[in-house]
Design a protein around this motif. Structure first.
Motif, PDB file in Angstrom:
ATOM      1  N   THR A   1      -6.526  -2.057  -4.783  1.00  0.00           N
ATOM      2  CA  THR A   1      -7.588  -1.138  -4.355  1.00  0.00           C
ATOM      3  C   THR A   1      -7.001   0.248  -4.129  1.00  0.00           C
ATOM      4  OG1 THR A   1      -7.209  -1.825  -2.061  1.00  0.00           O
ATOM      5  CG2 THR A   1      -9.036  -2.880  -3.246  1.00  0.00           C
TER       6      THR A   1
ATOM      7  N   CYS B   1       0.825  -1.206   0.000  1.00  0.00           N
ATOM      8  CA  CYS B   1       0.000   0.000   0.000  1.00  0.00           C
ATOM      9  C   CYS B   1       0.857   1.253   0.000  1.00  0.00           C
ATOM     10  CB  CYS B   1      -0.884   0.046   1.250  1.00  0.00           C
ATOM     11  SG  CYS B   1      -2.089  -1.302   1.340  1.00  0.00           S
ATOM     12  N   ASP B   2       0.409   2.274  -0.739  1.00  0.00           N
ATOM     13  CA  ASP B   2       0.958   3.606  -0.560  1.00  0.00           C
ATOM     14  C   ASP B   2      -0.208   4.570  -0.518  1.00  0.00           C
ATOM     15  OD1 ASP B   2       0.098   4.007  -3.125  1.00  0.00           O
ATOM     16  OD2 ASP B   2       2.089   4.033  -4.009  1.00  0.00           O
ATOM     17  N   GLU B   3       0.068   5.878  -0.636  1.00  0.00           N
ATOM     18  CA  GLU B   3      -1.041   6.803  -0.478  1.00  0.00           C
ATOM     19  C   GLU B   3      -2.068   6.704  -1.602  1.00  0.00           C
ATOM     20  OE1 GLU B   3       0.359  10.817  -0.492  1.00  0.00           O
ATOM     21  OE2 GLU B   3       1.228  10.630  -2.482  1.00  0.00           O
TER      22      GLU B   3
ATOM     23  N   GLY C   1      -3.011   3.683  -2.989  1.00  0.00           N
ATOM     24  CA  GLY C   1      -3.808   2.478  -2.882  1.00  0.00           C
ATOM     25  C   GLY C   1      -2.964   1.271  -2.535  1.00  0.00           C
ATOM     26  N   CYS C   2      -3.581   0.091  -2.655  1.00  0.00           N
ATOM     27  CA  CYS C   2      -2.916  -1.167  -2.317  1.00  0.00           C
ATOM     28  C   CYS C   2      -2.903  -2.058  -3.555  1.00  0.00           C
ATOM     29  CB  CYS C   2      -3.683  -1.886  -1.204  1.00  0.00           C
ATOM     30  SG  CYS C   2      -3.853  -0.916   0.315  1.00  0.00           S
ATOM     31  N   ALA C   3      -1.720  -2.545  -3.930  1.00  0.00           N
ATOM     32  CA  ALA C   3      -1.601  -3.395  -5.111  1.00  0.00           C
ATOM     33  C   ALA C   3      -1.517  -4.853  -4.710  1.00  0.00           C
ATOM     34  CB  ALA C   3      -0.359  -3.003  -5.916  1.00  0.00           C
TER      35      ALA C   3
ATOM     36  N   GLN D   1      -6.137  -4.854 -10.188  1.00  0.00           N
ATOM     37  CA  GLN D   1      -4.741  -4.898  -9.751  1.00  0.00           C
ATOM     38  C   GLN D   1      -4.563  -4.538  -8.281  1.00  0.00           C
ATOM     39  OE1 GLN D   1      -4.090  -2.094 -12.985  1.00  0.00           O
ATOM     40  NE2 GLN D   1      -2.244  -3.264 -13.437  1.00  0.00           N
TER      41      GLN D   1
END
Lengths: 185, 185, 185, 185
Positions: free
Chosen positions: D121, C177-179, C181-183, D119
């Motif tokens: 969220t 996750c980063d600012e 979103g989450c991959a 891919q």
């Protein structure tokens, strides 16, 4: 003159982000920012916790400790420790977080929250080097005020002998203007 | 150890928002935040000046003075004093602002800007009660750092005897959560 | 049913950011966003002009033109064309800007501003491909509404035959996750 | 020319904020914004969900439906339905939210997420009135682009016959300038 009261010791069931439980007694001689939050409180997530993280980072070289306290007073089932652990991971919260102990009488308000008479979350408590509550704020401070209050408590620790005001400057990137400003060379 | 140098006196052609010119000498015993800006510098308008305004407001009860300095080093014709006056009015800048004197040799950089070796705008200079430069920053500070630096200089003034950390709390508006937080009563 | 009125032609004394004056007549067949502003209007500088710039950039491949209009109705001496020119340079405004002509009778409100009965600045006028005023807003739109209104006018131009909705996706930068979103990969 | 594929039907275990499960088939004839999120994904919480809420509010009078999908692919124990329910309550999410069904083979990625090849969220999927995927975006759109894309799909529904561009204007509050702008009367 109002005499600040001694901060009540914390009553917790668990600690995250630390190898051993923290106690106020062991933190004497340091300024403590206690940040009480709930992981499903929007004001905590979008503003309170990011501010506590900025404080932890900016004052990392000072005798100042940021401590989180998970004070759940609603939706208890929704904010159990497994959820909190994932929350801290995803939001990259690195400071130690204690889980406030439930009311043994079965009430909604957990024990430390009650001992401090907190009105809700987020609540930020500033505790000086002698373990006294110097400021307790429900809601979100602005950074200017919080920075000033923390520096004041730090200067009391030092007796104001050594200054933390350095001479750092931001180097201009290039001639001309950008969103940070306009450089003349 | 680095000894802070004495802040050079300002050389100005005009003052706005004050009935008489300000001099550093007369401000001894107070902390001074000198905010050098240009009215057509985007970083000054959107970030630097609002920050200086917050400082002026928050520290209004402290021995601290915010002083603006209009240091035009480009587009001189576009930023004359009539334009500056309208700018201060529309942006509700209330603190005193001096107009930096032009280089008598005809260069672009005005005199005070040169005396302080400023690299561009905005530049924020923190001057302590003894008139020494303690910090000079090109670009924009974050509020947490600036609040801390100012409180440190104020605590030196006081010898850290009297604390500016008060016990104010924000009253919760109602039960439940809003963007500021969650109230428990 | 309300019939939109034809947008009055502009009356200007000067144009910047364009090699020749723009007229509404020559822009028929294109959607026009007319952004009326003053260079010393804070709401224009911090919100209105940046929004007009985003529109110009995002719709650059569409039959849509962003036109600025400098409608000075106060502090006339402070916002002359040399100041405007420097302002456009420093704020990197690239779209064409006309200078609204002064009232020949000596009133404060310039001519085009009066012809459109604008209430102040910023005012955003949406003009369709037939030169009719479809929306006139004093103050700042939110982007969602403005994007929807412009797309509607563009779809009318096309008869909605060709779709501007593409299939672009943002590529994830890394697992976790980063600012943004989450991959998951 | 690329032919948009039909959006796969959703496979869910539960629905919140709706009295009965939603299916894509029953939403034919309407534009659908499908917002896939996880309650502990920071980019979803601070940006994606607020944007979906703005869309739901702004387009509430249009044939457009915002549907949430809780696509948990990590920390499954931390984001169970009781936690999601409290989350939706605290963040005031009013649009219907389906819980994506777990992979029967025991994998991390839930079924609908896999069917759409998402891919991560947040992912925002725009589905037209014929049930076809017209845009799928991982990460956060800007509002201008999203507003334009939705208006385009709505105009296709209508055959662009009826215009959603109204003539609403924001009334000035008073003479003079404030953060929204400057009024001339």
């Amino acid at each position: 003159m109002r005499i600040p009261r001694l901060a009540p010791e914390w009553t917790t069931t668990e600690w995250l982000n630390t190898s051993e439980p923290l106690t106020l007694e062991r933190l004497r001689g340091r300024v403590v920012l206690l940040h009480a939050f709930q992981m499903l409180c929007p004001g905590c997530v979008t503003r309170g916790i990011p501010q506590a993280q900025r404080v932890a980072e900016y004052f990392s070289h000072e005798p100042l400790v940021v401590v989180g306290l998970h004070t759940v007073f609603e939706h208890h089932e929704a904010m159990r420790v497994e959820s909190l652990r994932a929350f801290l991971h995803e939001y990259r919260v690195r400071f130690p977080v204690g889980v406030d102990a439930p009311d043994p009488a079965g009430g909604f308000i957990p024990r430390t929250m009650k001992a401090y008479a907190m009105q809700g979350t987020p609540t930020t408590v500033l505790i000086d080097g002698d373990g006294r509550i110097r400021q307790q704020t429900f809601g979100v401070h602005d950074d200017l005020r919080l920075g000033a209050a923390l520096a004041q408590l730090l200067s009391e620790l030092r007796g104001a002998r050594h200054s933390a005001v350095d001479g750092a400057t931001l180097e201009p990137k290039r001639f001309g203007c950008d969103e940070d400003g306009c450089a003349n060379r």
